[in-house]
Design a protein around this motif. Structure first.
Motif, short mmCIF file in Angstrom:
data_model
loop_
_atom_site.label_atom_id
_atom_site.label_comp_id
_atom_site.label_asym_id
_atom_site.label_seq_id
_atom_site.Cartn_x
_atom_site.Cartn_y
_atom_site.Cartn_z
N MET A 1 21.03 -9.65 21.89
CA MET A 1 19.92 -10.41 21.35
C MET A 1 20.31 -10.90 19.96
N GLN A 2 20.24 -12.19 19.75
CA GLN A 2 20.60 -12.78 18.47
C GLN A 2 19.38 -12.87 17.58
N SER A 3 19.51 -12.42 16.31
CA SER A 3 18.39 -12.53 15.38
C SER A 3 18.57 -13.75 14.49
N ILE A 4 17.44 -14.43 14.22
CA ILE A 4 17.45 -15.66 13.45
C ILE A 4 16.41 -15.53 12.35
N PRO A 5 16.82 -15.46 11.06
CA PRO A 5 15.83 -15.39 9.98
C PRO A 5 15.04 -16.70 9.93
N VAL A 6 13.73 -16.60 9.69
CA VAL A 6 12.85 -17.77 9.67
C VAL A 6 12.30 -17.93 8.26
N ASP A 7 12.39 -19.15 7.72
CA ASP A 7 11.85 -19.45 6.40
C ASP A 7 10.35 -19.71 6.54
N GLY A 8 9.55 -18.69 6.28
CA GLY A 8 8.11 -18.77 6.45
C GLY A 8 7.45 -19.79 5.55
N THR A 9 8.08 -20.13 4.43
CA THR A 9 7.48 -21.11 3.52
C THR A 9 7.46 -22.51 4.13
N ARG A 10 8.26 -22.76 5.15
CA ARG A 10 8.32 -24.08 5.79
C ARG A 10 7.43 -24.17 7.02
N LEU A 11 6.75 -23.08 7.36
CA LEU A 11 5.93 -23.08 8.58
C LEU A 11 4.56 -23.69 8.41
N GLY A 12 4.09 -23.83 7.19
CA GLY A 12 2.77 -24.40 6.97
C GLY A 12 1.69 -23.35 7.08
N ALA A 13 0.48 -23.78 7.44
CA ALA A 13 -0.67 -22.89 7.50
C ALA A 13 -0.56 -21.95 8.69
N MET A 14 -0.80 -20.66 8.45
CA MET A 14 -0.78 -19.67 9.52
C MET A 14 -2.13 -18.97 9.58
N THR A 15 -2.71 -18.91 10.78
CA THR A 15 -4.02 -18.32 10.97
C THR A 15 -3.97 -17.32 12.11
N CYS A 16 -4.57 -16.16 11.91
CA CYS A 16 -4.65 -15.16 12.97
C CYS A 16 -5.63 -15.66 14.03
N ILE A 17 -5.18 -15.74 15.28
CA ILE A 17 -6.07 -16.15 16.35
C ILE A 17 -6.30 -15.03 17.37
N VAL A 18 -5.45 -14.01 17.33
CA VAL A 18 -5.65 -12.80 18.15
C VAL A 18 -5.44 -11.62 17.22
N ALA A 19 -6.49 -10.84 17.01
CA ALA A 19 -6.42 -9.68 16.10
C ALA A 19 -5.31 -8.73 16.51
N ARG A 54 -0.40 -30.94 15.13
CA ARG A 54 0.33 -30.10 16.07
C ARG A 54 0.32 -28.65 15.62
N ALA A 55 0.04 -27.78 16.55
CA ALA A 55 0.03 -26.35 16.25
C ALA A 55 0.80 -25.61 17.33
N SER A 56 1.43 -24.53 16.94
CA SER A 56 2.11 -23.64 17.88
C SER A 56 1.48 -22.27 17.76
N ILE A 57 1.47 -21.55 18.85
CA ILE A 57 0.94 -20.19 18.84
C ILE A 57 2.10 -19.25 19.12
N ILE A 58 2.28 -18.28 18.22
CA ILE A 58 3.34 -17.30 18.41
C ILE A 58 2.75 -15.90 18.29
N GLU A 59 3.36 -14.96 18.99
CA GLU A 59 2.99 -13.56 18.85
C GLU A 59 4.04 -12.90 17.98
N ILE A 60 3.57 -12.20 16.95
CA ILE A 60 4.48 -11.56 16.00
C ILE A 60 4.26 -10.05 16.06
N SER A 61 5.35 -9.31 16.22
CA SER A 61 5.29 -7.85 16.19
C SER A 61 5.51 -7.38 14.76
N VAL A 62 4.80 -6.31 14.39
CA VAL A 62 4.92 -5.75 13.05
C VAL A 62 4.68 -4.24 13.14
#
Length: 119
Positions: A1-19, A54-62
């Protein structure tokens, strides 16, 4: 599995849609996923909107419960990493973050009280 660091400052507005929800490691046994340190892993559904509509929905593990993160709240994601995966003929990206925190809401300053009645 290849890991790719993501520059969060370039993602724009992020809103929780699933608690935040506890991530299940084994659906048959109900075993809860833990990280290397033994902390419970949570999954948060986040809408990411860059320029325009345009919006994308992603699931983030933490690791650890993201306190104060509820549906509809703008969030700040720290240490976001994408992982490419493949299983048979299926493939995709999964996301992991060091932390997900609510963005503080700016409270407007109270208006100066008027003295001397109506003007």
């Amino acid at each position: 599995m290849q890991s790719i660091p993501v520059d969060g400052t370039r993602l724009g507005a992020m809103t929780c849609i699933v608690a935040p929800e506890v991530r299940i490691a084994n659906r048959e046994t109900g075993e809860i996923r833990k990280d290397r340190e033994g902390q419970t892993v949570y999954t948060v559904g986040v809408a990411v909107r860059q320029d325009g509509r345009r919006a994308s929905i992603i699931e983030i593990s933490v690791s650890g419960e993201p306190v104060g993160v509820v549906e509809g709240v703008r969030v700040h994601v720290t240490g976001l990493t994408a992982f490419s995966w493949a299983m048979g003929d299926r493939h995709g990206l999964s996301f992991r973050a060091d932390a997900i925190t609510p963005v503080p809401v700016a409270v407007p300053a109270p208006a100066a009280s008027r003295k001397g009645g109506d003007a």
